[in-house]
Write a protein that holds these residues in place. Structure first.
Motif, mmCIF file in Angstrom:
data_model
loop_
_atom_site.group_PDB
_atom_site.id
_atom_site.type_symbol
_atom_site.label_atom_id
_atom_site.label_comp_id
_atom_site.label_asym_id
_atom_site.label_seq_id
_atom_site.Cartn_x
_atom_site.Cartn_y
_atom_site.Cartn_z
ATOM 1 N N ALA A 145 42.296 55.756 51.609
ATOM 2 C CA ALA A 145 41.753 56.192 52.899
ATOM 3 C C ALA A 145 41.073 54.996 53.555
ATOM 4 N N ILE A 146 41.391 54.756 54.815
ATOM 5 C CA ILE A 146 40.861 53.607 55.538
ATOM 6 C C ILE A 146 39.784 54.100 56.493
ATOM 7 N N GLY A 147 38.547 53.696 56.248
ATOM 8 C CA GLY A 147 37.443 54.096 57.105
ATOM 9 C C GLY A 147 37.505 53.425 58.454
ATOM 10 N N THR A 148 36.921 54.066 59.447
ATOM 11 C CA THR A 148 36.950 53.525 60.815
ATOM 12 C C THR A 148 35.540 53.325 61.364
ATOM 13 N N GLN A 149 34.561 53.174 60.458
ATOM 14 C CA GLN A 149 33.192 52.952 60.917
ATOM 15 C C GLN A 149 32.978 51.521 61.399
ATOM 16 N N LEU A 189 47.004 45.813 60.424
ATOM 17 C CA LEU A 189 46.202 46.680 59.557
ATOM 18 C C LEU A 189 46.645 46.567 58.107
ATOM 19 N N ILE A 190 47.953 46.627 57.862
ATOM 20 C CA ILE A 190 48.465 46.563 56.498
ATOM 21 C C ILE A 190 48.171 45.206 55.871
ATOM 22 N N THR A 191 48.407 44.143 56.632
ATOM 23 C CA THR A 191 48.170 42.800 56.094
ATOM 24 C C THR A 191 46.697 42.574 55.792
ATOM 25 N N GLU A 192 45.819 43.031 56.688
ATOM 26 C CA GLU A 192 44.380 42.870 56.470
ATOM 27 C C GLU A 192 43.919 43.635 55.238
ATOM 28 N N ARG A 193 44.420 44.861 55.067
ATOM 29 C CA ARG A 193 44.031 45.661 53.909
ATOM 30 C C ARG A 193 44.629 45.118 52.611
#
Length: 360
Positions: A145-149, A189-193
């Motif tokens: 799960a990717i947070g968006t805070q 997003l995928i590369t950063e994660r």
């Protein structure tokens, strides 16, 4: 919009299962609560990007290996949890998804979502090939799960929410461009994660760059080959295509022309009993106008295509003579010269590299 509202109670579950499987990908849906099931799903298309919004009662969604074989295309999906919670499982990892969280999942591998109570979510689906992201990076991100805070997720969430809420109002002229921008964001997003801290190289960009270069080499003879056609083939925006080539010291258009000139120069220099005409060589490698080809060739090599062929023929003649008698043929250069040097297209820029080496 597909909804169970007007469906008889005894048929609601079957209707919903079919609606979700046809709209997203084939999957099983099992209601978790008592009483008549209620669900609705709205879908819009922005070019090759599909945007769906689901609202439904508690349920469990599963995608099995048997169902995966029924899908004709590999898709990537990003889910945005609008309300309610979910338990998401893929690649052996389990994530508790809360309101505002993002999840990335691959429809070519089994996964499941458990929604313990009524929920709503946006689902963005796009062909996996458009991302240009290595499979290893995708596997590092799925099941979380990717947070968006904060961070990139905080910037991405409002954009996706606005896009989903207004997807049906964009004119056709801008939908492909919007889809390309979403691809850029998802790949980032995928590369950063997958590489937190930025310690790893930009594997997504380098992988896509390699694929684009291979595509250019395979299609040099197509006069329609251009940055625009490449962007369409890879389902990316022109802006992102140019970004991929940042740091390469050459633009996409210049690379296409350089590779065409290199192939033309090789063919013109090739010895054959029947030499093709200059115009036929130019046409074979994607040049429509012979005049434009001649100007581009001279700018790159410092000589015309015909002069290039004559010089290469002279070079071959000299090379077949004994070493102590090698001189340039009359009319090519002064006597006593030993060798001819030839530039690459990225060296010349009009400089007279075609001249023979200095005399003894």
């Amino acid at each position: 919009m597909l909804t169970t509202a007007s469906v008889p109670d005894e048929d609601k579950v079957a209707y919903w299962n079919d609606a979700v499987s046809r709209t997203l990908v084939p999957m099983t849906v099992a209601p978790q609560g008592d009483g008549p099931f209620d669900g609705r799903i709205a879908t819009h298309h922005l070019g090759y990007l599909q945007v769906s919004t689901l609202e439904a009662d508690a349920e469990r969604i599963g995608r099995t290996p048997a169902l995966i074989t029924r899908s004709s295309e590999a898709l990537m999906a990003v889910g945005v949890q609008i309300s309610g919670t979910a338990t998401f499982v893929q690649d052996g990892r389990r994530a508790e998804v809360r309101e505002g969280d993002l999840v990335v999942y691959d429809t070519t591998r089994p996964y499941s979502f458990d929604y313990p109570r009524r929920f709503s979510a946006h689902v963005f689906q796009l062909p996996r090939r458009t991302l240009g992201v290595p499979d290893s990076d995708i596997r590092r991100v799925t099941g979380d799960a990717i947070g968006t805070q904060d961070g990139f997720g905080a910037m991405l969430l409002p954009f996706l929410e606005n896009l989903a809420s207004s997807a049906g109002r964009y004119p056709a002229a801008v939908t492909n461009r919007l889809a390309g921008n979403v691809v850029d964001l998802f790949a980032t997003l995928i590369t950063e994660r997958a590489h937190p801290g930025g310690a790893a190289p930009d594997t997504a960009r380098s992988h896509l760059l390699l694929r684009i270069r291979e595509h250019i080499d395979r299609n040099l003879g197509d006069p329609a080959l251009s940055p625009e056609s490449i962007a369409r083939t890879f389902r990316i925006s022109i802006r992102y295509l140019h970004r991929v080539f940042e740091g390469e010291d050459i633009t996409v258009a210049r690379l296409i022309q350089q590779r065409r000139l290199e192939e033309c120069s090789r063919e013109l220099a090739r010895r054959a009993r029947t030499a093709p005409t200059v115009s036929s060589v130019a046409q074979r490698w994607g040049f429509v106008s012979p005049a434009h080809f001649s100007r581009a060739f001279r700018a790159a090599y410092g000589v015309s295509p015909r002069e290039w062929r004559e010089l290469r023929t002279a070079h071959d003649l000299i090379g077949r003579l004994p070493a102590d008698t090698r001189t340039a043929p009359a009319g090519v250069a002064g006597p006593g010269n030993r060798a001819i040097t030839f530039p690459r297209p990225d060296q010349a820029h009009g400089a007279p590299h075609h001249r023979l080496a200095s005399s003894r």
